[in-house]
Scaffold this motif. Structure first.
Motif, PDB file in Angstrom:
ATOM      1  N   PHE A 123     -49.454  30.646  42.734  1.00  0.00           N
ATOM      2  CA  PHE A 123     -48.669  30.333  42.325  1.00  0.00           C
ATOM      3  C   PHE A 123     -49.541  29.957  40.490  1.00  0.00           C
ATOM      4  O   PHE A 123     -50.306  29.412  40.463  1.00  0.00           O
ATOM      5  N   ASP A 149     -42.082  21.030  46.536  1.00  0.00           N
ATOM      6  CA  ASP A 149     -43.556  21.347  47.304  1.00  0.00           C
ATOM      7  C   ASP A 149     -43.080  22.167  49.065  1.00  0.00           C
ATOM      8  O   ASP A 149     -43.451  22.986  49.240  1.00  0.00           O
ATOM      9  N   ARG A 203     -42.224  25.634  47.924  1.00  0.00           N
ATOM     10  CA  ARG A 203     -43.143  26.488  47.779  1.00  0.00           C
ATOM     11  C   ARG A 203     -43.395  27.237  48.671  1.00  0.00           C
ATOM     12  O   ARG A 203     -44.140  28.053  49.133  1.00  0.00           O
TER      13      ARG A 203
END
Length: 280
Positions: A50, A33, A36
């Motif tokens: 995504f 994460d 990301r």
């Protein structure tokens, strides 16, 4: 460490073919994460979507530099355009899934662009508490006498405060205290504040979305807030709106929404012919 990623920078919610909100869209890939959250930073965008295709269903995850979002409207518009461009043809229809919710989306080709629309799901509405108004509204820098009655707390995944204001000129002049706004929103669990001008008879509105709590001081386009606003205004007889955003950021955007009887929201997006390669 992010290895090489191929990212499409989709301009979502264009206004008459210009502006829009640049959104990083990429295929699902094994990332933490934290990694990301770095993708929109490296791509120079506010958000990243995504996309993972599982047979007939498409899963979506949305991130800003501040973390994951359960929903993101303009990123959904961008993802639908991305999927439509990849599929080819004049129209794309997909079953989408985000944060455990399934919903339908479609994108229709309009020349080199795509008009995408989706149903964001149920919108909850309530009146703000006196404490919410007392602590949040002063941080926006709204001049006395320009507030219009009708502020609402609305949620299409996360709660935000909808704040009506008298005119577009007053809206353009806002200069929030972002540190104070973030603290006030965090106290009440609010995503941010969507400040909007009184609708015209044709349902045209100008708006600005301030969301420092998710790492976005001001959003170029915010489709979920537009969906929330459409749901609120439908109770006052306004069933279709077109919301102009992004002018203060130099990137004009427009989001449309209807509420007859369910809320549908969307916009026009442009998908680049080339992809951006990211490392970092």
């Amino acid at each position: 460490m992010i290895s090489r990623l191929s990212v499409s920078i989709v301009r979502a919610c264009l206004r008459e073919g210009t502006g829009g909100s640049p959104t990083a869209v990429l295929d699902e890939t094994p990332l933490s994460d934290d990694e990301r959250c770095r993708v929109p930073v490296l791509a120079g965008t506010s958000h990243a979507a995504f996309v993972a295709v599982h047979g007939s269903e498409v899963s979506l995850r949305f991130f800003t530099a501040g973390g994951e979002l359960p929903a993101c409207g303009h990123s959904t518009v961008a993802a639908l355009a991305f999927l439509a461009a990849r599929a080819g043809g004049s129209e794309y229809r997909g079953a989408l899934r985000a944060a455990g919710r399934s919903f339908a989306g479609r994108a229709v080709r309009e020349g080199t662009r795509f008009r995408a629309v989706f149903e964001p799901g149920p919108v909850t509405l309530r009146d703000p508490s006196p404490d919410e108004c007392a602590l949040v509204l002063p941080t926006l820098g709204i001049s006395p006498g320009t507030l219009v009655p009708g502020a609402r707390v609305a949620s299409a995944g996360r709660a935000r405060l909808l704040v009506p204001i008298a005119s577009r000129s007053e809206l353009a002049a806002l200069a929030p205290d972002f540190e104070a706004l973030r603290a006030a929103c965090d106290r009440f669990g609010l995503l941010g504040c969507h400040v909007y001008s009184v609708p015209t008879s044709a349902g045209r509105i100008a708006a600005r979305m301030f969301a420092p709590s998710i790492g976005v001081l001001e959003d170029i386009a915010n489709a979920n807030s537009t969906a929330c606003l459409a749901a609120d205004l439908a109770g006052r007889g306004v069933t279709g709106i077109a919301v102009d955003m992004g002018d203060s950021l130099g990137s004009p955007a427009t989001i449309t929404a209807t509420a007859r009887p369910v809320v549908r929201v969307g916009g026009v997006a442009e998908v680049p012919g080339a992809v951006l390669e990211l490392t970092g």
